[in-house]
Motif scaffolding. Sequence first.
Motif, PDB file in Angstrom:
ATOM      1  N   PRO A  59       0.818  -1.226   0.000  1.00 15.53           N
ATOM      2  CA  PRO A  59       0.000   0.000   0.000  1.00 15.53           C
ATOM      3  C   PRO A  59       0.852   1.277   0.000  1.00 15.53           C
ATOM      4  N   GLN A  60       1.985   1.266   0.709  1.00 17.22           N
ATOM      5  CA  GLN A  60       2.868   2.428   0.699  1.00 17.22           C
ATOM      6  C   GLN A  60       3.451   2.654  -0.695  1.00 17.22           C
ATOM      7  N   TYR A  61       3.804   1.573  -1.372  1.00 21.81           N
ATOM      8  CA  TYR A  61       4.313   1.653  -2.743  1.00 21.81           C
ATOM      9  C   TYR A  61       3.274   2.310  -3.652  1.00 21.81           C
ATOM     10  N   LEU A  62       1.999   1.924  -3.506  1.00 19.02           N
ATOM     11  CA  LEU A  62       0.943   2.521  -4.324  1.00 19.02           C
ATOM     12  C   LEU A  62       0.831   4.025  -4.085  1.00 19.02           C
ATOM     13  N   VAL A  63       0.925   4.441  -2.816  1.00 16.93           N
ATOM     14  CA  VAL A  63       0.900   5.874  -2.496  1.00 16.93           C
ATOM     15  C   VAL A  63       2.057   6.577  -3.200  1.00 16.93           C
ATOM     16  N   MET A  64       3.242   5.989  -3.111  1.00 18.79           N
ATOM     17  CA  MET A  64       4.409   6.606  -3.728  1.00 18.79           C
ATOM     18  C   MET A  64       4.264   6.658  -5.254  1.00 18.79           C
ATOM     19  N   LEU A  65       3.677   5.627  -5.856  1.00 20.98           N
ATOM     20  CA  LEU A  65       3.451   5.655  -7.306  1.00 20.98           C
ATOM     21  C   LEU A  65       2.618   6.866  -7.707  1.00 20.98           C
ATOM     22  N   VAL A  66       1.543   7.120  -6.962  1.00 15.71           N
ATOM     23  CA  VAL A  66       0.682   8.270  -7.278  1.00 15.71           C
ATOM     24  C   VAL A  66       1.458   9.563  -7.106  1.00 15.71           C
ATOM     25  N   LEU A  67       2.219   9.678  -6.027  1.00 10.49           N
ATOM     26  CA  LEU A  67       2.964  10.916  -5.785  1.00 10.49           C
ATOM     27  C   LEU A  67       4.078  11.111  -6.805  1.00 10.49           C
ATOM     28  N   TRP A  68       4.753  10.050  -7.210  1.00  9.53           N
ATOM     29  CA  TRP A  68       5.789  10.177  -8.243  1.00  9.53           C
ATOM     30  C   TRP A  68       5.172  10.608  -9.574  1.00  9.53           C
ATOM     31  N   GLU A  69       3.956  10.145  -9.825  1.00  5.93           N
ATOM     32  CA  GLU A  69       3.292  10.481 -11.083  1.00  5.93           C
ATOM     33  C   GLU A  69       2.697  11.882 -11.077  1.00  5.93           C
ATOM     34  N   HIS A  70       2.083  12.265  -9.952  1.00  2.00           N
ATOM     35  CA  HIS A  70       1.314  13.511  -9.907  1.00  2.00           C
ATOM     36  C   HIS A  70       1.948  14.618  -9.071  1.00  2.00           C
TER      37      HIS A  70
END
Length: 173
Positions: A59-70
């Motif tokens: 779940p932390q990885y998913l949060v980071m994916l969104v932040l890296w993208e947006h």
Amino acid sequence: MARQSYPGGMTTEVPQDAAAQDAEWLRLDRQICFSLHAASRAFNGVYRAVLEELGLTYPQYLVMLVLWEHGETPVKKLGEHLRLDSGTLSPLLKRLEAAGLVHRERSTRDERSVVVRPTEQGGALRARALRVPRRIAAATGLTPEEIRDLRTLLDRLTTALDTAAREGVPDRG
């Protein structure tokens, strides 16, 4: 008796009378939800091993994916991207902030809103995470085309299930 085909090529003999056919639908191996659940658990095991070296949970990885993208993102929008409510998201963000990967603060435009952005350390983690998708893809044993096709089917399934949850579940019986 009739032959019943299952995903993955398995076939079995199935009684033809209606009651017996209905009973067949109650078999665990006929439940798409269980197949998805089992695949999800298997994915979690692979992600756990791969993400351990990054110090992230899935779940932390998913949060980071969104932040890296947006980049900087309101918590509400982050929850929409991840399909998570604030009660689930808040503890995740607290742990990521404690690890020095994200920073949370009240929006200067709307004090009711909290925005999240990756810290310098969180941004640097992106370079180490670049190998994750290839490792996961390799672990699936699927070709890139099969992965694309599966994602397309899962997106259609998600849309249909969201609609059914909102508008009511159809009765095909």
